[in-house]
Design an enzyme around this catalytic site. Structure first.
Site, PDB file in Angstrom:
ATOM      1  N   HIS A  45       3.977  -3.086   4.367  1.00  0.00           N
ATOM      2  CA  HIS A  45       3.692  -3.640   3.038  1.00  0.00           C
ATOM      3  C   HIS A  45       4.138  -5.107   2.956  1.00  0.00           C
ATOM      4  O   HIS A  45       4.428  -5.601   1.874  1.00  0.00           O
ATOM      5  CB  HIS A  45       4.421  -2.847   1.943  1.00  0.00           C
ATOM      6  CG  HIS A  45       3.834  -1.484   1.685  1.00  0.00           C
ATOM      7  ND1 HIS A  45       3.944  -0.454   2.573  1.00  0.00           N
ATOM      8  CD2 HIS A  45       3.122  -1.011   0.626  1.00  0.00           C
ATOM      9  CE1 HIS A  45       3.349   0.626   2.065  1.00  0.00           C
ATOM     10  NE2 HIS A  45       2.834   0.310   0.896  1.00  0.00           N
TER      11      HIS A  45
ATOM     12  N   GLU B 178     -10.108   2.508  -0.827  1.00  0.00           N
ATOM     13  CA  GLU B 178     -10.320   1.095  -0.483  1.00  0.00           C
ATOM     14  C   GLU B 178     -11.726   0.826   0.041  1.00  0.00           C
ATOM     15  O   GLU B 178     -12.289  -0.239  -0.194  1.00  0.00           O
ATOM     16  CB  GLU B 178      -9.272   0.611   0.525  1.00  0.00           C
ATOM     17  CG  GLU B 178      -7.932   0.216  -0.093  1.00  0.00           C
ATOM     18  CD  GLU B 178      -7.084   1.398  -0.534  1.00  0.00           C
ATOM     19  OE1 GLU B 178      -7.426   2.543  -0.185  1.00  0.00           O
ATOM     20  OE2 GLU B 178      -6.075   1.174  -1.236  1.00  0.00           O
TER      21      GLU B 178
END
Ligand SMILES: Cc1ncc(C[n+]2csc(CCOP(=O)(O)OP(=O)(O)O)c2C)c(N)n1
Ligand SMILES: [Mg+2]
Lengths: 329, 342
Positions: free
Chosen positions: A129, A60
């Site tokens: 999530h 990321e």
């Protein structure tokens, strides 16, 4: 005019901009060959080729760092961070690098890029999530922050975000990907920093964002039919820039303000708006500003518990009806 | 570097791959960086430089050798220890010192400060103060060059301590798989802040040994010899420019002063600094010039010119006003302002 899912609207918005400008490139994990874990970018690699639509490693920081380096030297990258929660592992770029580059260099460099990310709950994915992180990004000077609620807004705001010369965080809501509505044919370009009044009303203003928008609309129908309360529903759409005028004008008409926020309570986006309204429209108010939010908890995975946590249409109805009927909270 | 003793007098001079002009430039750059950094240190103790500052005293050969091998469009990405790399690309001293002194004449008119020196017109694409952040950013700039078919190289400087942060590893893998025209330059000065990097790192050469893990050549060089740096840089830049992908160059060096202005560097074992002062890059290079026949008068002229430049730059900065108040809210957003609402 055709029916389009929110998911397909993402691909259409990106494709529209890639078609227009060869400097627009797109990178992320599983975004090319697999078409994205949410299948929101299917077909892009076939259309624009693997040099413009690139699969990356699970890195990321490299994804956002590379997007920044490309943006500051002439490209217009769109980077995907698969789940918004993962912003935490590359937050340096979101908090320290993108938004401060222009200021620190006294305008020598800019960072025209879009980070699109799957935000929000409702999918039973549990606490890591499912978060709504729009407020994490809203609090940083130098970023722009949008969160569309409908397919047409996805296309139009994506175009506006790509064309904007600032770093834009584009929050797509995971639980909206499958929703559908009509989207006009041809090029669609919207304007960042504009809220939309989706349902005019006289008695109270309800502000909502992303997944909370359809819930606020449903609640408004029930409030009208069962409680005789006529609510104006505004889709805030863009947290930065914030369309304060549309909000203040609405409050001036209705005299009441409710926010419906998916983020956990503390420092949610509605808190900032409540403070602006308290400062600037206090004498327009006929009662307290009320924030309807997810409680200040991590999100549970269990379906019935997650449903209890996120503001639902019945909970919105119950709360607004109670407060409008004179309850203090 | 072979010294004159090992060589065959005139033949060595003729066959030498580095021209006399470039040698003198390499010397000039090192001397000017040294003098400017010393001046920054003095100004700091006169309270004319606020905040912090991280000097490259002792590390000048890396900045000089690398910059000398760069071409005008090449892009430098450096750290808070970036004064040297900024000067080496040709940024005027007064612009650098002005920024350190937070004056209106500074590179960013005082909005960035010593840790964020940037001069896009010179290819200095920023100085980054969050460890590791700029390695992926340099990859992105290199990706742009590759995508647009431009032939500039992105050169990314960082320290030995930086090799232990995740972004370093993400960037190396990224650069390798995409074969990006980026050159990573580790200035191994043995220490991260106040701790020996060798005490907190699993391998001996923190950058080069890890580079091997990403399929890159293991390159460790004497970072105090500007000729060695220059030659290594030329090879790495040529490789990047011709589509050969990234390189990692670990340059062994030593900082003569503390980590930052506040650090007296008491943690160094006795004798360590003295040993490295023997290998002072400028001392080495001064001898080199003499060996290659550059007259003492010419060497002196370079040194004196440098002192004069630093003095002049200092005066310009002292005479410059501080940044005006209206800069406070400029350039937050691309429209030049800071508005976040209507
Ligand atoms: C992410 C992050 N962690 C810690 C720091 C504090 N810090 C600043 S410089 C430094 C040491 C870096 O050492 P090295 O990479 O060897 O570079 P040098 O200063 O020796 O040039 C540290 C730990 C920081 N700026 N950023
Ligand atoms: Mg170090």
């Amino acid at each position: 005019m055709a029916e389009l899912t929110y998911r397909d609207a993402v691909a259409r918005g990106i494709a529209q901009e890639m078609e227009r400008d060869s400097n627009v490139v797109f990178l992320g994990e599983d975004v090319a060959r697999a078409g994205g874990v949410f299948k929101a970018t299917v077909g892009l690699v076939d259309r624009f080729g693997p040099l413009r639509v690139r699969d990356t490693p699970i890195s990321e920081q490299a994804i956002l760092g590379a997007a920044m380096g490309a943006a500051m030297t002439g490209l217009r990258p769109i980077a995907e961070i698969m789940f918004a929660d993962f912003a935490a592992v590359c937050f340096d770029y979101i908090a320290n690098e993108f938004p401060k580059l222009r200021y620190m260099t006294n305008g020598q460099l800019g960072c025209p890029l879009v980070v699109r990310t799957g935000n929000g709950g409702g999918a039973r994915f549990g606490a890591q999530h499912s978060q709504s992180i729009e407020n994490w990004t809203m609090m940083i000077p130098g970023l722009k922050v949008v969160a569309p609620s409908s397919p047409v807004d996805v296309v139009g705001l994506m175009a506006a975000a790509v064309r904007d010369d600032n770093p834009v965080i584009f929050h797509e809501h995971k639980s909206l990907y499958a929703t559908k509505s009509e989207v006009p044919d041809g090029e669609i370009v919207d304007t960042l920093g504009t809220a939309k009044i989706l349902r005019p009303g006289r008695d109270a203003t309800i502000l909502a964002l992303a997944l909370m928008v359809p819930r606020a609309l449903a609640a408004a129908e029930t409030l009208a039919s069962e409680h005789g309360i006529d609510c104006e529903v505004i889709d805030v759409r863009s947290l930065v820039p914030l369309d304060t005028q549309t909000i203040l004008n609405s409050v001036a008409r209705t005299g009441r303000l409710f926010t419906v926020e998916e983020n956990p309570r503390l420092c949610g986006w509605g808190a900032e708006i409540a403070s602006i309204v308290a400062d600037e429209a206090f004498w327009d108010l006929d009662g307290p500003i009320v924030r309807i939010t997810t409680p200040h908890i991590p999100l549970p995975a269990a379906d019935h518990l997650e449903d209890l946590a996120l503001p639902s249409a019945p909970r919105i109805v119950e709360r607004i009806a109670r407060v409008m009927n004179g309850a203090r909270r | 570097m072979t010294s004159k003793k090992d060589r065959d007098g005139e033949t060595a001079l003729k066959n030498d791959d580095i021209s006399p002009d470039i040698r003198q430039e390499l010397f000039r750059l090192q001397v000017e960086i040294r003098d400017c950094e010393k001046r920054a240190n003095d100004l700091f103790f006169q309270n004319m430089i606020k905040g912090t500052s991280h000097l490259s005293l002792g590390q000048e050969a890396i900045a000089a050798g690398m910059a000398m091998a760069m071409q005008p469009g090449d892009k430098s990405f450096c750290t808070y220890r970036g004064h040297a790399h900024t000067l080496a690309r040709g940024v005027p001293m007064e612009k650098v010192l002005g920024e350190l002194m937070l004056r209106d004449n500074g590179l960013m008119r005082g909005k960035g400060g010593s840790m964020h020196l940037t001069s896009v017109e010179h290819g200095v694409m920023g100085s980054y103060a969050i460890i590791g952040a700029h390695l992926p950013i340099a990859c992105g700039a290199a990706w742009r060059a590759q995508y647009l078919g431009q032939d500039d190289v992105s050169v990314c400087f960082f320290g030995d301590g930086t090799t232990n942060i995740g972004a370093f590893h993400e960037a190396l893998n990224f650069a390798a798989i995409w074969k990006l025209p980026v050159v990573f330059v580790c200035e191994n000065n043995l220490y991260m802040e106040y701790t020996l990097t060798s005490e907190i790192t699993a391998v001996e050469h923190p950058a080069a040994d890890r580079a091997s893990a990403y399929g890159l050549e293991r390159i460790v060089i004497d970072g105090n010899d500007a000729d060695v740096v220059y030659r290594t840089a030329q090879a790495a830049f040529a490789k990047a420019r011709s589509g050969g992908g990234p390189s990692m160059i670990e340059c062994m060096t030593y900082r003569h002063s503390g980590h930052s202005r506040a650090d007296p560097a008491k943690y160094r074992p006795p004798g360590e600094l003295e040993r490295w002062l023997e290998k002072d890059p400028i001392k080495i290079y001064r001898t080199r010039l003499a060996e290659f026949g550059v007259p003492e008068a010419r060497i002196r002229a370079i040194e004196e010119e440098s002192k004069r430049k630093v003095d002049e730059a200092t005066e310009v900065c002292k005479a410059s006003p501080p940044a005006p108040a209206e800069l406070l809210t400029t350039d937050v957003y691309a429209d030049g302002g800071w508005a976040w609402r209507n």
